[in-house]
Design an enzyme around this catalytic site. Sequence first.
Site, PDB file in Angstrom:
ATOM      1  CG  ASP A 346      17.810  -9.255 -26.233  1.00 22.40           C
ATOM      2  OD1 ASP A 346      18.361  -8.450 -26.722  1.00 22.40           O
ATOM      3  OD2 ASP A 346      16.819  -9.203 -25.879  1.00 22.40           O
ATOM      4  CD  GLU A 382      21.239  -5.555 -25.916  1.00 22.90           C
ATOM      5  OE1 GLU A 382      21.169  -5.116 -27.080  1.00 22.90           O
ATOM      6  OE2 GLU A 382      20.324  -6.189 -25.619  1.00 22.90           O
TER       7      GLU A 382
END
Length: 697
Positions: A346, A382
């Site tokens: 993330d 990401e």
Amino acid sequence: MRHPEYAISGGRPAPLGATFDGDGVNFAVFSQHATAMEVCLFSADGKTELQRLRLPERDGDVWYGYVSGLRPGQYYALRAHGPYRPDVGHRFNPNKLLLDPYAKRLTGTPVWHDALMGYQIGSNARDLSFDTRDSAPYMPRCVVEDPAFSWGYDHPPRTPIADSVIYEAHVKGLTQMHPHVAPEGTFLGLATDPMLEYYHKLGITAIELLPVHAFLTDRFLHEKNLSNYWGYQTLGFFAPDPRYLSEGRISEFQQMVARLHHAGLEVILDVVYNHTCEGNELGPTLSFRGLDNLSYYRLIQDRRYYINDTGTGNTLNLDHPMVLRMVMDSLRYWVEVMHVDGFRFDLCSTLGRTDHGFDPGASFFDAIRQDPVLTQVKLIAEPWDVGPGGYRLGGFPPPFHEWNDRFRDGVRRFWRGDPGRAPDLAGRLTGSAAEFDHSGRPATASVNMITAHDGFTLHDVVSYNGKHNEANGEDNRDGHSENYSDNFGWEGPTDDPKIIEGRNRRKRAMIATLMLSQGTPMLLAGDELGHSQNGNNNAYAQDNPTSWIDWAEADTDFMAFTARLIRFRREHPILRQKVFLHSRERRIDGREDLFWWRADGKPMSTSDWVDPSLRIVCVEMRTASGTPVFAATESAIFMVFNAGGDTKVRLPVPPKRQNWVWSINTATPDAPEKPVRKTEVLIGAQSVSVFVLEAAE
């Protein structure tokens, strides 16, 4: 009941955490700036603090000690002594019970109360004040664990990335409403026979789970009777979230992995190492902040405040070697002990931030790239955060793959009919070479998606023009405002058969585009079943039927069509090449590997590409330069992506003794494969067609 009195003696500084060796437990805790460290032992029900044992040894910045006779199952936590000087970055408060960052299991999550704060709520001095209340009544306990598990003949599938189809799912949301799964909403539920049969039928190769590390529900959500459903507020990087354990045993996670592996499926974890759940200077003191705030977090020059490149209030300081060590230890634990097959990071740009901005040679990436364990699993970034210069698509070093939001947006805009989108679609079909074809990276580095947990579901992309996030309690201000969606003239559900048919046709075209593109496809769980979130494009707080997949209302026809596309991709290697296609001559036969055609059969010209009214893309793909010859029955594939009206298309002239077979037609999804005898075919509006060059009968 009389409780035993334990003595503590010198132990070992490694490994960090609570480690059972068969005779007792060794405790080791990092803190560079503490003056003393205590281990608190609790009764079997966790309610009574029985002893505080001060760790007697310090080796560098690691405090440690050994407690003979202590067994797995023992409840414990920490208290750290040191200066309370927020103005210089220190927030020690021994009145606050702290979780061990290396705890393998937690008994629950914190109960929101002002005592969780290191400062006095309501004080004029705000976070510079000092709170003396004991936070123990409101904190969960750590549990001493022996994570040994009888894996038997567990063999990770190690599916090549070129053959992978990733399925992004939420542990609870995937099974909570499944009529034949028990215990539903848990790790064990994910690996029950009905689910394994479904994964096999769909054809996916890997399940990418939204965060499973123990996490916290933010106070503002709690006060609105909402919860942190997605889990992007990590409380412990080694402990599975207790909400997904039906009986509180970490072996449940291991059992899930073993069963999925046996079924040929990989397990990828969405992990959040960019920040923690403690928030900014006004957040709670739960673990890292109380153990060594100055080391764990990146602070601005005025060390009272936090750098917030994540949008959550704080940012972990991976420039500190012991914080980086914690992250690396956590990753290796989930691979070596829990047997997972990869990670999706993330806000991965944050992990590469230094004092000088994003650096692909930052300590985190260098540590990963030299690690003999972690280089054997799938690593997906990401590639953005909210900090300055945080959007880094294509900027990560090998062996990282990356979520490709430009694929998502480009595909949505092409099928919506936005002017001038054909050239962009062409780039997405061939692996987004403009972003990824450098530094020896393969076409599979692009993780292609048309939806993800963050945003509209596929059904909502074709059902809503605007977001409808009112249930989140933020007056619909949260979530993306530009979704490149199209409601076909009616916002939300409708009984109009023309609108329904238009939406279904668009969905088939978009899912086909995903599965027919070079790169690594990722499918959002529930998209293949027609799952809708009623227009909510930020359902992070919706732990309810908004986010749970309703299996009783599943669109089985669309699921069967999606499975057919996945199977078609698996059967046709031309669609999953690692080498980028660039209209180069093949070494094998001297012919090019990529051709772009006009609908009339002529080659595309520059003027054709810049025509903003172009709504159709016709491409012929062959094997890439230097790639081994595939079966003679598959020397080329011709695909037509038609976002306009019904259009006649001339097929490329096939070689002698070969002909085109119309294999996929999203306009008539149930149509069987058939040889094409004509030189021209009618391609339906808003549809994708695929022709495979095969030997003539």
